[in-house]
Design a protein around this motif. Structure first.
Motif, PDB file in Angstrom:
ATOM      1  N   PRO A 111      49.999  33.012  68.339  1.00 33.88           N
ATOM      2  CA  PRO A 111      50.882  34.225  68.022  1.00 33.88           C
ATOM      3  C   PRO A 111      52.115  34.470  68.758  1.00 33.88           C
ATOM      4  N   THR A 344      49.760  34.615  56.721  1.00 29.50           N
ATOM      5  CA  THR A 344      51.015  34.790  57.614  1.00 29.50           C
ATOM      6  C   THR A 344      52.485  35.187  57.319  1.00 29.50           C
ATOM      7  N   GLN A 360      49.318  41.014  65.584  1.00 27.87           N
ATOM      8  CA  GLN A 360      48.894  39.662  65.485  1.00 27.87           C
ATOM      9  C   GLN A 360      47.520  39.445  66.466  1.00 27.87           C
ATOM     10  N   ASN A 361      47.606  40.079  67.579  1.00 33.54           N
ATOM     11  CA  ASN A 361      46.878  39.785  68.743  1.00 33.54           C
ATOM     12  C   ASN A 361      45.495  40.515  68.583  1.00 33.54           C
ATOM     13  N   TYR A 364      43.740  38.606  66.033  1.00 35.27           N
ATOM     14  CA  TYR A 364      43.202  37.187  66.804  1.00 35.27           C
ATOM     15  C   TYR A 364      41.904  37.626  67.418  1.00 35.27           C
TER      16      TYR A 364
END
Length: 424
Positions: A111, A344, A360-361, A364
């Protein structure tokens, strides 16, 4: 940007060799898909603890410096285990521990580099930048997958890890020259006074979750991304046993399958920008995930029912089953490129730079949580029931990603306002 792409190409050659070498080493030592599933499951524990916290760090710190620090720490860990393996004193638990810590670093690294690419790329060039990034990553995996399958029996785990360490040294050097000084993304004006730095940290972490919750389109795209990530990671449990048990091709077959996937992804990265322009981001995500899902589900049938050999040269021949399955892996690799870049790039369009790390995290984290559950489940099912069932589970994850990524949904009022503001 060229230095970033070069760093990723070099780094992924080492990382790909590490991943393939460790997978084969564990399979040789344990002869159990459950051991591979356990390895992948253990990788997720520190990752799950880190991901909710590291998004704020990525958004607030210099992303280039974070990448350099992650490369340095992971390289030193790998060097220690490489020396132990060279001396013949490495224990299986040490290999597990190294893999767990390196995986934790990876889930902060990826990320971070995506956010850095977004930071350095003009808005109109997101698809091209992501395609180049993916081409570098998959080119590294291509070289790695091919090399490990053919040289592992000669250089062993120690040789693989020494090569990986050297790749981190070169990658670190590339990032060192990307730019000078400390750079952070521009923040929106802070209107809230916090009691402490810790209170501010957790407030910003909650901001990322709230940002996603108010945007249904982003949420569905993120769910597709999480399923995509979880499927790719879980796939590592079944590829080596598939080569060993069904194709009877051993480490060489494993190398061919990895090479097929990487070749497909490299070729896919070339045509991806044109494909996305022609089909649109949402359709690209749906088609690519569907191809990957049905491709995986078909592989055990192909590996079991195809017979005969194909002559590659006068001295070398491969089974028809292996040749066809490598082709399927190449097709799935093409789809991985198309789907990954579409997801993305859309994410970069939808999310402002100072939120990218946290958004993002969050996804993820969901993908890693899926890996935690599915890697152990797939390893257990593959070992006790059969590889057909294991492939079906992973294929089903991609099909769910197809539904989430291509589901038609209207933009919320907030998303419409943001889109209008961006166009203005």
């Amino acid at each position: 940007m060229r230095l970033i792409f070069a760093a990723n190409l070099i780094s992924m050659i080492g990382s790909g060799m590490n991943s393939a070498g460790v997978t084969w080493y564990v399979l040789q030592k344990t002869h159990s898909e459950m051991a591979l599933g356990t390895l992948l499951m253990l990788q997720t524990i520190p990752t799950l603890l880190m991901l909710p916290l590291t998004g704020v760090v990525i958004d607030r710190q210099d992303r280039r410096q974070l990448l350099m620090g992650l490369d340095a720490v992971r390289g030193l860990l790998i060097l220690v285990v490489a020396v132990l393996a060279y001396r013949g004193t490495v224990a299986l638990w040490q290999v597990y521990l190294m893999n767990i810590l390196v995986a934790a670093g990876f889930w902060m690294f990826w990320p971070t580099i995506t956010a850095l690419i977004q930071e350095l790329t003009p808005d109109s060039q997101f698809v091209h930048s992501n395609s180049f990034l993916l081409a570098g990553v998959q080119s590294g995996w291509l070289v790695a997958g091919a090399i490990v399958g053919f040289v592992y029996n000669k250089i062993g785990l120690a040789g693989v890890l020494f090569i990986d360490f050297a790749s981190y040294v070169l990658s670190f050097t590339c990032y060192l020259f990307v730019r000078k000084g400390r750079h952070t993304v521009t923040l929106a004006e802070e209107t809230i006074v916090h009691e402490s730095a810790v209170a501010k940290f957790f407030h910003e972490m909650k901001e990322g979750i709230a940002y996603i919750r108010l945007r249904p389109r982003l949420l569905l795209l993120g769910i597709a991304w999480a399923l995509f990530i979880g499927g790719m990671l879980t796939q590592g449990v079944i590829t080596a046993p598939f080569s060993d048990r069904l194709l009877k091709s051993g480490a060489v077959g494993y190398g061919w399958l990895n090479a097929g996937w990487a070749i497909g992804a490299c070729l896919g990265a070339v045509y991806t920008p044109a494909s996305i322009r022609g089909t649109g981001h949402r359709r690209a995500v749906g088609v690519s995930m569907a191809v990957m899902g049905f491709g995986l589900i078909s592989l055990p049938f192909l590996g079991t029912h195809l017979h005969g050999t194909v002559a590659i040269s006068a001295a070398y021949a491969v089974s028809v089953a292996l040749a066809i399955c490598v082709s399927v892996y190449a097709l799935m690799g093409c789809s991985r490129a198309l789907g990954g870049v579409a997801i993305t790039s859309t994410m970069m369009d939808l999310v402002p730079k100072h939120f990218m790390g946290r958004v993002q995290n969050t996804f993820y984290f969901l993908g890693t949580l899926l890996q935690l559950v599915c890697s152990f489940a797939v390893g257990t099912v593959s070992h006790t029931k059969g590889l057909t069932e294991g492939f079906a589970i992973v294929g089903g994850m991609y099909l769910l990603a197809c539904l989430a990524g291509s589901w038609p949904i209207k933009q919320s009022l907030l998303e419409q306002q943001e889109a209008t503001a961006a166009e203005a």
